[in-house]
Motif scaffolding. Structure first.
Motif, short mmCIF file in Angstrom:
data_model
loop_
_atom_site.label_atom_id
_atom_site.label_comp_id
_atom_site.label_asym_id
_atom_site.label_seq_id
_atom_site.Cartn_x
_atom_site.Cartn_y
_atom_site.Cartn_z
N GLY A 1 0.82 -1.21 0.00
CA GLY A 1 0.00 0.00 0.00
C GLY A 1 0.85 1.27 0.00
O GLY A 1 2.01 1.25 0.44
N VAL B 1 2.37 3.15 -2.26
CA VAL B 1 3.60 3.31 -3.03
C VAL B 1 3.45 4.28 -4.22
O VAL B 1 4.42 4.56 -4.92
CB VAL B 1 4.15 1.95 -3.55
N LYS C 1 0.54 4.01 -6.50
CA LYS C 1 -0.23 3.41 -7.60
C LYS C 1 -1.26 4.40 -8.15
O LYS C 1 -1.34 4.63 -9.36
CB LYS C 1 -0.96 2.14 -7.13
N THR D 1 -1.49 7.71 -7.61
CA THR D 1 -0.87 8.96 -8.07
C THR D 1 -0.30 8.79 -9.48
O THR D 1 -0.51 9.64 -10.37
CB THR D 1 0.26 9.37 -7.09
N ASP E 1 -10.19 -0.01 -7.46
CA ASP E 1 -9.88 -0.07 -6.03
C ASP E 1 -11.14 0.25 -5.23
O ASP E 1 -11.70 1.34 -5.37
CB ASP E 1 -8.78 0.97 -5.71
N PRO F 1 -4.10 -2.18 -3.00
CA PRO F 1 -2.97 -3.02 -2.60
C PRO F 1 -3.45 -4.45 -2.37
O PRO F 1 -4.63 -4.68 -2.18
CB PRO F 1 -2.50 -2.38 -1.30
N SER G 1 8.72 8.73 -5.33
CA SER G 1 9.11 9.58 -4.19
C SER G 1 10.62 9.51 -3.99
O SER G 1 11.12 9.41 -2.86
CB SER G 1 8.38 9.18 -2.90
N ILE H 1 10.56 8.65 -10.11
CA ILE H 1 9.72 9.84 -10.03
C ILE H 1 10.10 10.56 -8.75
O ILE H 1 10.05 9.97 -7.65
CB ILE H 1 8.21 9.49 -10.04
N VAL I 1 10.28 12.91 -5.40
CA VAL I 1 9.31 13.31 -4.37
C VAL I 1 8.87 14.73 -4.72
O VAL I 1 9.70 15.58 -5.04
CB VAL I 1 9.94 13.18 -2.96
N ASP I 2 7.57 14.95 -4.77
CA ASP I 2 7.08 16.26 -5.21
C ASP I 2 5.75 16.55 -4.50
O ASP I 2 4.74 15.86 -4.74
CB ASP I 2 6.87 16.23 -6.73
N1 LIG Z 1 6.24 11.29 -6.04
C1 LIG Z 1 5.55 11.66 -4.96
N2 LIG Z 1 5.95 12.72 -4.21
C2 LIG Z 1 5.27 13.10 -3.11
N3 LIG Z 1 4.15 12.50 -2.68
C3 LIG Z 1 3.69 11.44 -3.37
C4 LIG Z 1 4.36 10.97 -4.56
N4 LIG Z 1 3.67 9.89 -5.03
C5 LIG Z 1 2.62 9.71 -4.19
N5 LIG Z 1 2.62 10.64 -3.21
C6 LIG Z 1 1.66 10.76 -2.08
O1 LIG Z 1 1.74 9.55 -1.32
C7 LIG Z 1 0.47 9.17 -0.85
C8 LIG Z 1 0.19 7.73 -1.32
O2 LIG Z 1 0.11 7.72 -2.73
P1 LIG Z 1 -0.99 6.86 -3.50
O3 LIG Z 1 -2.33 7.05 -2.89
O4 LIG Z 1 -0.84 7.17 -4.93
O5 LIG Z 1 -0.47 5.39 -3.20
P2 LIG Z 1 -1.21 4.02 -3.51
O6 LIG Z 1 -0.18 3.02 -3.81
O7 LIG Z 1 -2.26 4.23 -4.54
O8 LIG Z 1 -1.93 3.71 -2.11
P3 LIG Z 1 -2.99 2.53 -1.84
O9 LIG Z 1 -2.19 1.28 -1.74
O10 LIG Z 1 -3.64 2.92 -0.55
O11 LIG Z 1 -3.94 2.51 -2.98
C9 LIG Z 1 -0.51 10.20 -1.39
O12 LIG Z 1 -0.76 11.16 -0.39
C10 LIG Z 1 0.22 10.86 -2.56
O13 LIG Z 1 -0.16 12.21 -2.74
#
Ligand SMILES: Nc1ncnc2c1ncn2[C@@H]1O[C@H](COP(=O)(O)OP(=O)(O)OP(=O)(O)O)[C@@H](O)[C@H]1O
Ligand SMILES: [Mg+2]
Length: 254
Positions: free
Chosen positions: A12, A14, A16, A18, A40, A128, A185, A211, A213-214
Protein backbone atom coordinates in the motif's frame (compact mmCIF):
# COMPACT_ATOMS: atom_id res chain seq x y z
CA UNK A 1 -6.38 -2.42 -30.01
CA UNK A 2 -5.72 0.10 -27.23
CA UNK A 3 -3.07 -0.74 -24.72
CA UNK A 4 -4.13 -1.44 -21.14
CA UNK A 5 -1.71 -0.77 -18.31
CA UNK A 6 -2.01 -1.56 -14.60
CA UNK A 7 0.35 0.00 -12.07
CA UNK A 8 0.68 -2.55 -9.34
CA UNK A 9 2.52 -3.85 -6.31
CA UNK A 10 0.79 -5.65 -3.44
CA UNK A 11 2.10 -3.02 -1.01
CA UNK A 12 0.00 0.00 0.00
CA UNK A 13 0.89 3.67 -0.39
CA UNK A 14 3.60 3.31 -3.03
CA UNK A 15 1.99 5.70 -5.52
CA UNK A 16 -0.23 3.41 -7.60
CA UNK A 17 -3.09 5.90 -7.70
CA UNK A 18 -0.87 8.96 -8.07
CA UNK A 19 1.01 7.45 -11.01
CA UNK A 20 -2.13 5.96 -12.64
CA UNK A 21 -3.94 9.30 -12.44
CA UNK A 22 -0.96 11.40 -13.52
CA UNK A 23 -0.15 9.21 -16.51
CA UNK A 24 -3.82 9.07 -17.50
CA UNK A 25 -3.82 12.90 -17.46
CA UNK A 26 -0.62 13.01 -19.50
CA UNK A 27 -2.01 10.67 -22.12
CA UNK A 28 -5.24 12.69 -22.34
CA UNK A 29 -3.34 15.99 -22.52
CA UNK A 30 -1.37 14.51 -25.42
CA UNK A 31 -4.66 14.05 -27.26
CA UNK A 32 -5.41 10.36 -26.71
CA UNK A 33 -8.85 9.26 -25.55
CA UNK A 34 -7.85 7.77 -22.23
CA UNK A 35 -9.95 5.77 -19.81
CA UNK A 36 -8.90 5.29 -16.19
CA UNK A 37 -10.78 2.46 -14.48
CA UNK A 38 -10.92 2.66 -10.71
CA UNK A 39 -10.62 -0.98 -9.64
CA UNK A 40 -9.88 -0.07 -6.03
CA UNK A 41 -12.79 -0.43 -3.58
CA UNK A 42 -11.33 2.59 -1.71
CA UNK A 43 -12.16 4.70 -4.78
CA UNK A 44 -9.21 7.08 -4.35
CA UNK A 45 -8.77 7.76 -8.06
CA UNK A 46 -12.45 8.64 -8.38
CA UNK A 47 -12.48 10.96 -5.40
CA UNK A 48 -9.39 12.67 -6.83
CA UNK A 49 -11.06 13.58 -10.13
CA UNK A 50 -14.79 13.64 -9.37
CA UNK A 51 -16.26 16.29 -7.14
CA UNK A 52 -19.75 14.73 -7.12
CA UNK A 53 -20.76 11.10 -6.79
CA UNK A 54 -21.96 9.89 -10.18
CA UNK A 55 -25.02 7.70 -10.65
CA UNK A 56 -23.25 4.45 -11.53
CA UNK A 57 -19.93 2.81 -10.75
CA UNK A 58 -17.71 -0.01 -11.97
CA UNK A 59 -19.46 -2.58 -9.75
CA UNK A 60 -22.79 -1.72 -11.43
CA UNK A 61 -21.28 -2.42 -14.85
CA UNK A 62 -19.75 -5.71 -13.68
CA UNK A 63 -23.08 -6.81 -12.25
CA UNK A 64 -25.04 -5.85 -15.36
CA UNK A 65 -26.98 -3.08 -13.62
CA UNK A 66 -26.03 -0.54 -16.30
CA UNK A 67 -24.06 -0.26 -19.53
CA UNK A 68 -20.43 0.84 -19.35
CA UNK A 69 -21.26 4.03 -21.28
CA UNK A 70 -23.74 5.00 -18.53
CA UNK A 71 -21.07 4.73 -15.85
CA UNK A 72 -18.13 6.38 -17.63
CA UNK A 73 -17.65 10.03 -16.68
CA UNK A 74 -15.80 12.67 -18.75
CA UNK A 75 -13.44 14.81 -16.65
CA UNK A 76 -14.33 18.41 -17.50
CA UNK A 77 -10.90 19.96 -16.77
CA UNK A 78 -8.91 17.44 -18.82
CA UNK A 79 -10.07 16.94 -22.37
CA UNK A 80 -9.96 13.28 -23.50
CA UNK A 81 -9.85 11.94 -19.94
CA UNK A 82 -12.62 9.59 -18.79
CA UNK A 83 -13.11 7.65 -15.57
CA UNK A 84 -15.06 4.50 -14.82
CA UNK A 85 -15.44 5.22 -11.12
CA UNK A 86 -15.74 3.37 -7.85
CA UNK A 87 -17.33 4.90 -4.79
CA UNK A 88 -15.32 4.33 -1.65
CA UNK A 89 -18.40 4.54 0.55
CA UNK A 90 -20.93 1.76 0.17
CA UNK A 91 -18.49 -1.05 -0.55
CA UNK A 92 -20.30 -2.37 -3.64
CA UNK A 93 -17.10 -3.32 -5.47
CA UNK A 94 -15.69 -4.97 -2.36
CA UNK A 95 -18.88 -7.01 -1.87
CA UNK A 96 -18.90 -8.02 -5.52
CA UNK A 97 -15.24 -9.06 -5.42
CA UNK A 98 -15.84 -11.20 -2.34
CA UNK A 99 -18.86 -12.97 -3.83
CA UNK A 100 -19.70 -13.16 -7.53
CA UNK A 101 -16.26 -12.35 -8.96
CA UNK A 102 -15.04 -15.87 -8.11
CA UNK A 103 -17.35 -17.27 -10.79
CA UNK A 104 -16.21 -14.84 -13.48
CA UNK A 105 -12.46 -14.11 -13.18
CA UNK A 106 -12.26 -12.85 -16.78
CA UNK A 107 -15.02 -10.26 -16.42
CA UNK A 108 -12.65 -7.25 -16.27
CA UNK A 109 -10.73 -8.61 -19.25
CA UNK A 110 -14.01 -8.84 -21.19
CA UNK A 111 -14.99 -5.32 -20.13
CA UNK A 112 -11.63 -3.89 -21.23
CA UNK A 113 -12.01 -5.64 -24.58
CA UNK A 114 -15.47 -4.15 -25.02
CA UNK A 115 -14.23 -0.65 -24.13
CA UNK A 116 -11.31 -0.89 -26.51
CA UNK A 117 -13.61 0.23 -29.32
CA UNK A 118 -14.07 3.65 -27.71
CA UNK A 119 -10.68 4.45 -26.18
CA UNK A 120 -7.08 4.73 -27.33
CA UNK A 121 -5.58 3.85 -23.96
CA UNK A 122 -6.78 2.28 -20.71
CA UNK A 123 -5.20 2.55 -17.25
CA UNK A 124 -6.29 0.46 -14.27
CA UNK A 125 -5.83 1.65 -10.71
CA UNK A 126 -5.77 -1.26 -8.26
CA UNK A 127 -5.93 -1.61 -4.51
CA UNK A 128 -2.97 -3.02 -2.60
CA UNK A 129 -2.91 -6.80 -2.18
CA UNK A 130 -3.27 -9.68 -4.56
CA UNK A 131 -6.80 -10.91 -4.02
CA UNK A 132 -9.38 -11.92 -6.58
CA UNK A 133 -10.11 -8.40 -7.74
CA UNK A 134 -6.46 -7.45 -8.28
CA UNK A 135 -5.82 -10.74 -10.10
CA UNK A 136 -8.76 -10.20 -12.43
CA UNK A 137 -7.53 -6.69 -13.21
CA UNK A 138 -3.93 -7.82 -13.72
CA UNK A 139 -4.89 -10.45 -16.29
CA UNK A 140 -7.02 -7.83 -18.08
CA UNK A 141 -3.85 -5.78 -18.74
CA UNK A 142 -1.27 -5.90 -21.49
CA UNK A 143 1.40 -4.61 -19.16
CA UNK A 144 1.94 -4.26 -15.42
CA UNK A 145 4.29 -1.56 -14.20
CA UNK A 146 5.38 -1.73 -10.57
CA UNK A 147 5.74 1.42 -8.51
CA UNK A 148 7.69 1.14 -5.29
CA UNK A 149 9.05 3.52 -2.71
CA UNK A 150 12.77 3.57 -1.89
CA UNK A 151 12.50 1.86 1.50
CA UNK A 152 14.44 -0.91 3.19
CA UNK A 153 12.09 -3.79 2.31
CA UNK A 154 10.95 -2.54 -1.07
CA UNK A 155 13.09 -4.94 -3.11
CA UNK A 156 11.80 -7.87 -1.01
CA UNK A 157 8.26 -6.72 -1.82
CA UNK A 158 9.15 -6.68 -5.50
CA UNK A 159 10.50 -10.26 -5.32
CA UNK A 160 7.27 -11.46 -3.69
CA UNK A 161 5.27 -9.74 -6.42
CA UNK A 162 7.36 -11.27 -9.22
CA UNK A 163 6.82 -14.71 -7.71
CA UNK A 164 3.06 -14.29 -7.32
CA UNK A 165 2.74 -12.84 -10.79
CA UNK A 166 4.57 -15.79 -12.29
CA UNK A 167 2.06 -18.15 -10.68
CA UNK A 168 -0.90 -16.05 -11.75
CA UNK A 169 0.31 -15.92 -15.35
CA UNK A 170 0.74 -19.69 -15.44
CA UNK A 171 -2.64 -20.45 -13.85
CA UNK A 172 -4.54 -17.97 -16.00
CA UNK A 173 -2.54 -18.56 -19.22
CA UNK A 174 -1.72 -14.84 -19.23
CA UNK A 175 0.97 -13.18 -21.33
CA UNK A 176 0.95 -9.89 -19.39
CA UNK A 177 4.26 -8.05 -19.63
CA UNK A 178 6.18 -6.94 -16.52
CA UNK A 179 9.44 -5.26 -17.47
CA UNK A 180 9.33 -1.82 -15.83
CA UNK A 181 9.51 -0.58 -12.28
CA UNK A 182 9.20 2.94 -10.95
CA UNK A 183 11.00 4.12 -7.85
CA UNK A 184 8.55 6.72 -6.62
CA UNK A 185 9.11 9.58 -4.19
CA UNK A 186 12.79 9.43 -5.08
CA UNK A 187 15.19 11.92 -3.51
CA UNK A 188 18.65 11.99 -5.05
CA UNK A 189 20.09 13.51 -1.84
CA UNK A 190 19.23 10.41 0.21
CA UNK A 191 21.81 7.68 0.05
CA UNK A 192 19.35 4.86 0.67
CA UNK A 193 17.33 6.03 -2.33
CA UNK A 194 20.41 6.01 -4.53
CA UNK A 195 21.36 2.54 -3.24
CA UNK A 196 17.93 1.06 -3.91
CA UNK A 197 17.93 2.55 -7.40
CA UNK A 198 21.39 1.11 -8.10
CA UNK A 199 20.40 -2.32 -6.76
CA UNK A 200 17.26 -2.37 -8.92
CA UNK A 201 19.26 -1.33 -11.99
CA UNK A 202 22.03 -3.84 -11.27
CA UNK A 203 19.59 -6.75 -11.27
CA UNK A 204 19.26 -6.11 -15.01
CA UNK A 205 15.74 -7.49 -15.05
CA UNK A 206 13.83 -4.25 -15.33
CA UNK A 207 13.85 -0.90 -16.95
CA UNK A 208 13.99 1.29 -13.84
CA UNK A 209 12.37 4.75 -13.74
CA UNK A 210 12.42 7.35 -10.98
CA UNK A 211 9.72 9.84 -10.03
CA UNK A 212 10.97 12.54 -7.65
CA UNK A 213 9.31 13.31 -4.37
CA UNK A 214 7.08 16.26 -5.21
CA UNK A 215 4.53 17.78 -2.81
CA UNK A 216 2.47 19.08 -5.72
CA UNK A 217 0.98 15.60 -6.30
CA UNK A 218 -0.84 15.65 -2.96
CA UNK A 219 -1.89 19.27 -3.38
CA UNK A 220 -3.32 18.58 -6.86
CA UNK A 221 -5.20 15.57 -5.48
CA UNK A 222 -6.66 17.66 -2.67
CA UNK A 223 -7.76 20.26 -5.22
CA UNK A 224 -9.24 17.60 -7.60
CA UNK A 225 -6.86 18.65 -10.37
CA UNK A 226 -4.47 17.16 -12.89
CA UNK A 227 -0.95 17.67 -11.43
CA UNK A 228 0.30 18.91 -14.82
CA UNK A 229 -2.26 21.75 -14.80
CA UNK A 230 -2.12 22.71 -11.15
CA UNK A 231 -0.08 25.48 -9.57
CA UNK A 232 0.31 26.71 -6.00
CA UNK A 233 1.51 30.33 -5.79
CA UNK A 234 2.60 30.14 -9.40
CA UNK A 235 4.53 26.90 -8.94
CA UNK A 236 3.65 23.61 -10.58
CA UNK A 237 5.38 20.24 -10.59
CA UNK A 238 9.19 20.32 -10.42
CA UNK A 239 10.94 20.28 -13.79
CA UNK A 240 12.46 16.89 -12.92
CA UNK A 241 9.00 15.48 -12.15
CA UNK A 242 7.60 16.71 -15.46
CA UNK A 243 10.55 15.17 -17.25
CA UNK A 244 10.09 11.82 -15.45
CA UNK A 245 6.38 11.73 -16.33
CA UNK A 246 7.07 12.59 -19.95
CA UNK A 247 9.74 9.94 -20.26
CA UNK A 248 7.39 7.30 -18.86
CA UNK A 249 4.61 8.50 -21.13
CA UNK A 250 6.86 8.22 -24.18
CA UNK A 251 8.01 4.70 -23.29
CA UNK A 252 5.00 2.88 -21.92
CA UNK A 253 2.54 3.27 -24.80
CA UNK A 254 4.89 2.01 -27.48
N1 LIG B 1 6.24 11.29 -6.04
C1 LIG B 1 5.55 11.66 -4.96
N2 LIG B 1 5.95 12.72 -4.21
C2 LIG B 1 5.27 13.10 -3.11
N3 LIG B 1 4.15 12.50 -2.68
C3 LIG B 1 3.69 11.44 -3.37
C4 LIG B 1 4.36 10.97 -4.56
N4 LIG B 1 3.67 9.89 -5.03
C5 LIG B 1 2.62 9.71 -4.19
N5 LIG B 1 2.62 10.64 -3.21
C6 LIG B 1 1.66 10.76 -2.08
O1 LIG B 1 1.74 9.55 -1.32
C7 LIG B 1 0.47 9.17 -0.85
C8 LIG B 1 0.19 7.73 -1.32
O2 LIG B 1 0.11 7.72 -2.73
P1 LIG B 1 -0.99 6.86 -3.50
O3 LIG B 1 -2.33 7.05 -2.89
O4 LIG B 1 -0.84 7.17 -4.93
O5 LIG B 1 -0.47 5.39 -3.20
P2 LIG B 1 -1.21 4.02 -3.51
O6 LIG B 1 -0.18 3.02 -3.81
O7 LIG B 1 -2.26 4.23 -4.54
O8 LIG B 1 -1.93 3.71 -2.11
P3 LIG B 1 -2.99 2.53 -1.84
O9 LIG B 1 -2.19 1.28 -1.74
O10 LIG B 1 -3.64 2.92 -0.55
O11 LIG B 1 -3.94 2.51 -2.98
C9 LIG B 1 -0.51 10.20 -1.39
O12 LIG B 1 -0.76 11.16 -0.39
C10 LIG B 1 0.22 10.86 -2.56
O13 LIG B 1 -0.16 12.21 -2.74
MG1 LIG C 1 -4.30 3.75 -4.50
Amino acid sequence: MPKTIAFHLQKGGVGKTTISGTLACQSALDGFRTLAIDCDPQGNLSSWFLKNTPEYELADVLQGRCFSKDAIVAIPDVENLFILPTFGIGGTLKNYSETKLAEEPFIIQDLVKELSEDFDRVILDLSPGLGRLERSALIASDEIITPMTPEVFSLDGLEIFIDELQRLKKNMRSQVKHTRIIINSYDERIRQHRDIYSAAEASGRFHVYRIPVDPLFRKAQEASKAPQLYKVRGRGLKAATVEAIQQLDRDIWM
